[in-house]
Design a protein around this motif. Structure first.
Motif, PDB file in Angstrom:
ATOM      1  N   ILE A 159      36.964 -36.941 -25.610  1.00  0.00           N
ATOM      2  CA  ILE A 159      36.784 -37.107 -24.166  1.00  0.00           C
ATOM      3  C   ILE A 159      38.115 -36.964 -23.438  1.00  0.00           C
ATOM      4  CG2 ILE A 159      36.291 -38.831 -22.381  1.00  0.00           C
ATOM      5  CD1 ILE A 159      33.971 -39.801 -24.108  1.00  0.00           C
ATOM      6  N   LEU A 160      39.151 -37.618 -23.964  1.00  0.00           N
ATOM      7  CA  LEU A 160      40.462 -37.561 -23.320  1.00  0.00           C
ATOM      8  C   LEU A 160      41.062 -36.167 -23.421  1.00  0.00           C
ATOM      9  CD1 LEU A 160      42.583 -39.257 -21.837  1.00  0.00           C
ATOM     10  CD2 LEU A 160      43.627 -39.757 -24.062  1.00  0.00           C
ATOM     11  N   MET A 161      40.902 -35.526 -24.561  1.00  0.00           N
ATOM     12  CA  MET A 161      41.433 -34.173 -24.746  1.00  0.00           C
ATOM     13  C   MET A 161      40.784 -33.197 -23.770  1.00  0.00           C
ATOM     14  SD  MET A 161      41.623 -31.999 -28.297  1.00  0.00           S
ATOM     15  CE  MET A 161      43.059 -30.956 -28.594  1.00  0.00           C
ATOM     16  N   TYR A 162      39.476 -33.332 -23.590  1.00  0.00           N
ATOM     17  CA  TYR A 162      38.771 -32.461 -22.652  1.00  0.00           C
ATOM     18  C   TYR A 162      39.159 -32.780 -21.217  1.00  0.00           C
ATOM     19  CZ  TYR A 162      35.040 -30.421 -19.861  1.00  0.00           C
ATOM     20  OH  TYR A 162      34.355 -29.719 -18.907  1.00  0.00           O
ATOM     21  N   ASP A 163      39.201 -34.060 -20.886  1.00  0.00           N
ATOM     22  CA  ASP A 163      39.519 -34.476 -19.518  1.00  0.00           C
ATOM     23  C   ASP A 163      40.886 -33.933 -19.087  1.00  0.00           C
ATOM     24  OD1 ASP A 163      38.699 -35.659 -17.205  1.00  0.00           O
ATOM     25  OD2 ASP A 163      39.222 -37.697 -17.779  1.00  0.00           O
ATOM     26  N   LEU A 164      41.851 -33.953 -19.994  1.00  0.00           N
ATOM     27  CA  LEU A 164      43.218 -33.533 -19.674  1.00  0.00           C
ATOM     28  C   LEU A 164      43.459 -32.053 -19.940  1.00  0.00           C
ATOM     29  CD1 LEU A 164      45.126 -36.515 -21.349  1.00  0.00           C
ATOM     30  CD2 LEU A 164      44.714 -36.202 -18.899  1.00  0.00           C
ATOM     31  N   ALA A 165      42.561 -31.401 -20.670  1.00  0.00           N
ATOM     32  CA  ALA A 165      42.818 -30.035 -21.153  1.00  0.00           C
ATOM     33  C   ALA A 165      44.145 -30.013 -21.909  1.00  0.00           C
ATOM     34  CB  ALA A 165      42.839 -29.029 -20.008  1.00  0.00           C
ATOM     35  N   ALA A 166      44.334 -31.005 -22.771  1.00  0.00           N
ATOM     36  CA  ALA A 166      45.611 -31.192 -23.461  1.00  0.00           C
ATOM     37  C   ALA A 166      45.667 -30.391 -24.759  1.00  0.00           C
ATOM     38  CB  ALA A 166      45.832 -32.671 -23.776  1.00  0.00           C
ATOM     39  N   ARG A 167      46.885 -30.057 -25.137  1.00  0.00           N
ATOM     40  CA  ARG A 167      47.112 -29.440 -26.443  1.00  0.00           C
ATOM     41  C   ARG A 167      46.974 -30.505 -27.530  1.00  0.00           C
ATOM     42  NH1 ARG A 167      51.431 -27.518 -23.157  1.00  0.00           N
ATOM     43  NH2 ARG A 167      51.346 -25.264 -22.747  1.00  0.00           N
TER      44      ARG A 167
END
Length: 346
Positions: A159-167
């Motif tokens: 969820i956090l990775m998607y929310d931030l579009a993070a590497r």
């Protein structure tokens, strides 16, 4: 007690100085770059030791030759599906060390010259960026069971990775101090140690609260946000762990949603979020800052890949044409005008 060959070779002395002095101090390499180099050398040394049937501590310069390094790179392409880009980056890392060693001790130049004969892989034409539909993302994020400890962690991570579009590396480098649930922001450290602050939704903050209550009951700001336990101590999760958990939950999600791709990698969550933000109207300039791209040209892949937006525009144009038929030609049912146009009548 070292053998005479090992003492004269000095392989590990140079390697230690390259990691501890040259990369961080002289070159000023980012922490993520050093971590990537360390992973490369850990894999290479393991391969060399196994190839020569010796202990890792006995590896010397003569063993890390062109044939062995080429074999290592091809082995990783076959077993880890390394792309040409990854292959070339790992090769550059290995050559960088040999360049340093040759400068420090000119007699080692022969080994650098040997590795210089390894050709770089030619990257194929860039394929369209692969991303998931919103339905597929929803199914993936709902796949873990938050009623279990691991399911709670995996769901919050995605969820956090998607929310931030993070590497992937940005997620694994996060600490508890990087998230502010009051301001709904997260601080990320991107490529080249470039920081950026991004907003999160209130729903994501609530997920963090539930995750922290289980995984960080006595919060310490410097503790890794996501960790596994080794020797009863929390250590940062590995990228292999992330890839494994996403593949596992993707298989579960695909049984419920056919839109979920057959093969999913962690970076696809970043691509999907970026595409969804672009489709929602986020300007490319702002999307460049959000993603932490140094070159705005990199962000154009989302504009080029957005065939859905182009298709909708085409359908809209076609429907407008259908609703507004072309006017009747002036010569319709006028034989005399047609004859004049064709030169048959004056």
């Amino acid at each position: 007690m070292k053998t005479r060959q090992q003492a004269a070779d000095g392989f590990y002395r140079h390697l230690r100085e390259w990691f501890t002095a040259f990369l961080p101090r002289q070159r000023g390499a980012a922490e993520n770059t050093i971590t990537s180099c360390r992973q490369t050398w850990n894999m290479l040394l393991g391969y060399v030791a196994e190839h020569h049937h010796i202990g890792v501590e006995k590896v010397t310069f003569t063993m890390v030759d062109r044939v062995t390094v080429t074999g290592f790179l091809e082995h990783m392409r076959a077993t880890k599906s390394w792309t040409p880009s990854t292959y070339n980056q790992r090769l550059a890392c290995i050559r960088s060390f040999f360049t340093y060693a040759a400068a420090a001790e000119p007699t080692l130049t022969i080994y650098l010259a040997d590795l210089a004969a390894i050709p770089r892989l030619k990257a194929p034409a860039a394929a369209p960026v692969k991303y998931m539909s919103t339905d597929a993302v929803t199914a993936l994020l709902a796949a873990p069971d938050p009623g279990t400890r691991i399911g709670l962690r995996d769901q919050f991570f995605m969820i956090l990775m998607y929310d931030l579009a993070a590497r992937d590396a940005e997620m694994l480098a996060m600490t508890l101090a990087d998230i502010d649930t009051r301001r709904l922001t997260v601080d990320l450290l991107g490529k080249g140690s470039k920081p950026r602050r991004l907003p999160i939704t209130s729903e994501t903050a609530q997920h963090f609260g539930r995750y922290a209550a289980v995984f960080h009951p006595s919060p310490e700001p410097a503790t890794p946000m996501f960790y596994t336990r080794r020797n009863h101590r929390p250590t940062r999760m590995s990228d292999d762990n992330v890839a494994r958990l996403i593949r596992q939950h993707a298989a579960t999600a695909k049984a419920r949603c056919p839109d979920v791709p057959a093969r999913i990698h962690p970076h696809m969550l970043r691509h999907s979020r970026a595409m969804h933000l672009y489709q929602a109207g986020m300007p490319l300039a702002l999307l460049t800052e959000w993603l932490g791209h140094a070159d705005p040209e990199t962000t154009l892949i989302y504009a080029h890949a957005d065939t859905e937006m182009k298709r909708h525009a085409l359908e809209k144009a076609n429907s407008a044409t259908t609703r507004s038929p072309l006017p009747t030609p002036l010569w319709h049912d006028r034989e005399d005008i047609i004859q004049r146009l064709c030169g048959l009548k004056e």
